[in-house]
Design a protein around this motif. Sequence first.
Motif, PDB file in Angstrom:
ATOM      1  N   GLN A   1      -9.882  -7.072  -7.233  1.00 24.67           N
ATOM      2  CA  GLN A   1      -8.589  -6.103  -7.024  1.00 24.67           C
ATOM      3  C   GLN A   1      -7.951  -5.026  -7.704  1.00 24.67           C
ATOM      4  O   GLN A   1      -7.179  -4.082  -7.100  1.00 24.67           O
ATOM      5  CB  GLN A   1      -7.220  -7.779  -7.754  1.00 24.67           C
TER       6      GLN A   1
ATOM      7  N   SER B   1      -5.118   1.591  -3.613  1.00 26.06           N
ATOM      8  CA  SER B   1      -3.828   1.950  -2.664  1.00 26.06           C
ATOM      9  C   SER B   1      -2.597   1.116  -3.265  1.00 26.06           C
ATOM     10  O   SER B   1      -1.300   1.244  -2.584  1.00 26.06           O
ATOM     11  CB  SER B   1      -4.085  -0.324  -1.855  1.00 26.06           C
ATOM     12  N   GLY B   2      -2.642   0.879  -4.715  1.00 25.22           N
ATOM     13  CA  GLY B   2      -1.746   0.708  -5.427  1.00 25.22           C
ATOM     14  C   GLY B   2      -0.871   1.706  -5.551  1.00 25.22           C
ATOM     15  O   GLY B   2      -1.281   3.190  -5.727  1.00 25.22           O
TER      16      GLY B   2
ATOM     17  N   ARG C   1      -9.110  -1.946  -5.461  1.00 23.21           N
ATOM     18  CA  ARG C   1      -8.481  -1.664  -4.357  1.00 23.21           C
ATOM     19  C   ARG C   1      -6.840  -1.519  -3.975  1.00 23.21           C
ATOM     20  O   ARG C   1      -6.469  -0.560  -3.590  1.00 23.21           O
ATOM     21  CB  ARG C   1      -7.752  -3.492  -3.644  1.00 23.21           C
ATOM     22  N   ASP C   2      -6.458  -1.629  -5.402  1.00 22.14           N
ATOM     23  CA  ASP C   2      -5.342  -0.679  -6.246  1.00 22.14           C
ATOM     24  C   ASP C   2      -4.927   0.201  -7.016  1.00 22.14           C
ATOM     25  O   ASP C   2      -4.614   0.766  -7.252  1.00 22.14           O
ATOM     26  CB  ASP C   2      -4.687  -1.897  -7.303  1.00 22.14           C
TER      27      ASP C   2
ATOM     28  N   SER D   1       1.100  -1.501   0.448  1.00 20.34           N
ATOM     29  CA  SER D   1      -0.408   0.119  -0.406  1.00 20.34           C
ATOM     30  C   SER D   1       0.758   1.235   0.069  1.00 20.34           C
ATOM     31  O   SER D   1       1.753   1.172   0.752  1.00 20.34           O
ATOM     32  CB  SER D   1      -1.157  -0.074   1.670  1.00 20.34           C
TER      33      SER D   1
END
Length: 440
Positions: free
Chosen positions: A394, A401-402, A397-398, A34
């Motif tokens: 995914q 946080s990616g 989320r990325d 993250s």
Amino acid sequence: MAMINNALSGLLASQTALNTMSQNVANVNVPGYSRQEVQLSARQAGFGVMGGNGVQVTGLRRVTDDFLAVQLWRAESDAGYRSQVSAYLEQMETVLDSQDSSLLPGLNNFFAALHSAAETPQSIAPRQQIIASAGALAQRFNHLAAQLDAQQRRVLDQADAVNSQANSLLAQVAELNDQIKKVGAKGGNTGILEDSRDETLRRLSELVEIRTSRQQDGTVNVSLSLGQPLVLGNQAARIERQDQDISVHFGNQVFPLDGGTGGSLGGLVLHLHQQLQPAREELNRIAADLATRINDQLALGEDLDGQPGRPLFSLEAGDAAGSIRVTEGLRAEELALSGTSAAGPGNNDNLRALLALEDDSYEAFRTLVGELAITSAQWQADAAAARNIRAEAQARRDGVSGVNLDEEAMNMMTYTQHYQANAKVISTADQLFNTLLNMM
């Protein structure tokens, strides 16, 4: 001096920001990492008309969204669950419906041999062909039973491997909980440790469906979807198998698991108990039913010597499909294809009664294969949808946080300019100070 102090604080803040961004860029390809952001605030100004006391770094923020992380974990569990079941169903469908192993060619050949004997039931050659085709049919039953038994062994072996992997991940979560608690208590940055824990939980969620509860000390308690404890603080449970039963052991407590466990392990348990074993039992029933009806009908007829018919098939109770055989020592002359001797020697009355069993002999197996095909197709579709949902989770989320390399490059340019500007302020302050000294 105030200018120098202000500019120096700006230099240090810019340097911290640039270090943080370099950390983000370096970890762009690390799973579960993250990105981090520097949090800045102005220092409190003193009394009088001073311009201020510069800037200070108040902390590093780990950019993450717990809701998106939980969504990803649940998507991982569902994808692992459905993919596991669909893969084994596809194997079962291939075995049961394959031309090389299906019962249908064997049944076709067996009843074709009966039809061939109808014109000359007293001849030995057609009778030998009946016995040979019955043996080939029995071998197909044996082969299918062996294939399903082999799949059961593979399921149990894979369950052991999943259990071992899950236990290792549970121990890692407990250890990371302990480290996060200790580092956090000292005011340290726990971002990297929390990333490692979240990635470990993501991998665990592929194996079992989990629920998490964050504690005030930074630790996370983990349980199964039905509440069975997996990790409490720095204590981890163990998942173990005894024969075909799988359970969670936490301290002195034991919690049995079923197909509702979710993840790969839940898929294995569900397939074993709700699909594989029922299919094996149905195959046993089909074998026993076929052998019983054929043998019972033969018992009503007479062989070429006018003796009551001997059974064509023999089998063992409890494993009909795996043990069905042509009765040992059965001779072609002993096939009771004739009715009573009153109808004349070599008549085919009982043979015609055997042929009347043909349609019913196909129905049960066709029903088994048809239902399996429908179930397999549905699970295949569900697995594909679950994989798409996991990919979307995914990506969400990325997206939060990616690490975005373009964004990091822009921020680096900004803080590089910030660093250079503060250096210029220090240089200007130095020139002013030297000018003042020269005037004295």
